[in-house]
Design a protein around this motif. Structure first.
Motif, mmCIF file in Angstrom:
data_model
loop_
_atom_site.group_PDB
_atom_site.id
_atom_site.type_symbol
_atom_site.label_atom_id
_atom_site.label_comp_id
_atom_site.label_asym_id
_atom_site.label_seq_id
_atom_site.Cartn_x
_atom_site.Cartn_y
_atom_site.Cartn_z
ATOM 1 N N ASN A 3 0.839 -1.192 0.000
ATOM 2 C CA ASN A 3 0.000 0.000 0.000
ATOM 3 C C ASN A 3 0.878 1.247 0.000
ATOM 4 N N SER A 4 0.498 2.247 -0.786
ATOM 5 C CA SER A 4 1.231 3.510 -0.767
ATOM 6 C C SER A 4 0.673 4.459 0.279
ATOM 7 N N ASP A 5 -0.511 4.158 0.769
ATOM 8 C CA ASP A 5 -1.144 4.922 1.843
ATOM 9 C C ASP A 5 -1.764 3.935 2.823
ATOM 10 N N GLY A 6 -1.437 4.071 4.090
ATOM 11 C CA GLY A 6 -2.042 3.210 5.099
ATOM 12 C C GLY A 6 -1.014 2.551 5.990
ATOM 13 N N VAL A 8 1.080 -0.833 7.196
ATOM 14 C CA VAL A 8 1.624 -2.107 6.747
ATOM 15 C C VAL A 8 2.382 -2.709 7.924
ATOM 16 N N PRO A 33 -9.319 0.467 6.504
ATOM 17 C CA PRO A 33 -9.398 0.203 5.062
ATOM 18 C C PRO A 33 -8.043 -0.042 4.398
ATOM 19 N N ALA A 34 -7.005 0.637 4.814
ATOM 20 C CA ALA A 34 -5.698 0.521 4.162
ATOM 21 C C ALA A 34 -4.708 -0.217 5.071
ATOM 22 N N GLN A 36 -2.475 -3.610 5.731
ATOM 23 C CA GLN A 36 -1.884 -4.703 4.956
ATOM 24 C C GLN A 36 -0.875 -5.453 5.814
ATOM 25 N N ARG A 74 3.659 3.271 8.761
ATOM 26 C CA ARG A 74 2.592 4.096 8.176
ATOM 27 C C ARG A 74 3.152 4.757 6.925
ATOM 28 N N GLN A 76 2.345 7.253 3.592
ATOM 29 C CA GLN A 76 1.478 8.326 3.115
ATOM 30 C C GLN A 76 2.058 8.834 1.807
#
Length: 94
Positions: A3-6, A8, A33-34, A36, A74, A76
């Motif tokens: 994910n590029s936002d959220g 992980v 939602p984001a 991973q 995180r 962003q």
């Protein structure tokens, strides 16, 4: 692809702390939602979490300088904004 936002989280089944937080990861996957999960040793871990990234080759771990599991990052806008791991928490305590 991560994910590029959220959020992980990098984990592995062989990590006692990771197995301890498995129920928390399931709840986070449902609530955030984001969210991973990237697993280093068993693509079936954690169970019942959708979209687990298989990182047995450690490519994602190496690119993100993962030294300990679990590590939560995180992102962003594709950039790493903050990270926390069991290792840094222990070093920072006391």
């Amino acid at each position: 692809m991560l994910n590029s936002d959220g959020l992980v989280v990098f984990v592995k089944r062989a990590c006692p702390t990771c197995t301890l937080i498995e129920p928390v990861m399931r709840r986070a996957a449902d609530a955030v939602p984001a969210f991973q999960v990237v697993t280093q040793d068993d693509p079936r871990f954690p169970a019942k979490v959708p979209g687990v990234v298989d990182d047995r080759a450690l490519d994602h771990s190496w690119l993100n300088n993962i030294e300990a599991t679990p590590t939560l990052i995180r992102f962003q806008g594709g950039a790493r904004r903050s990270a926390s791991s069991a290792g840094t928490a222990m070093r920072g305590a006391g």
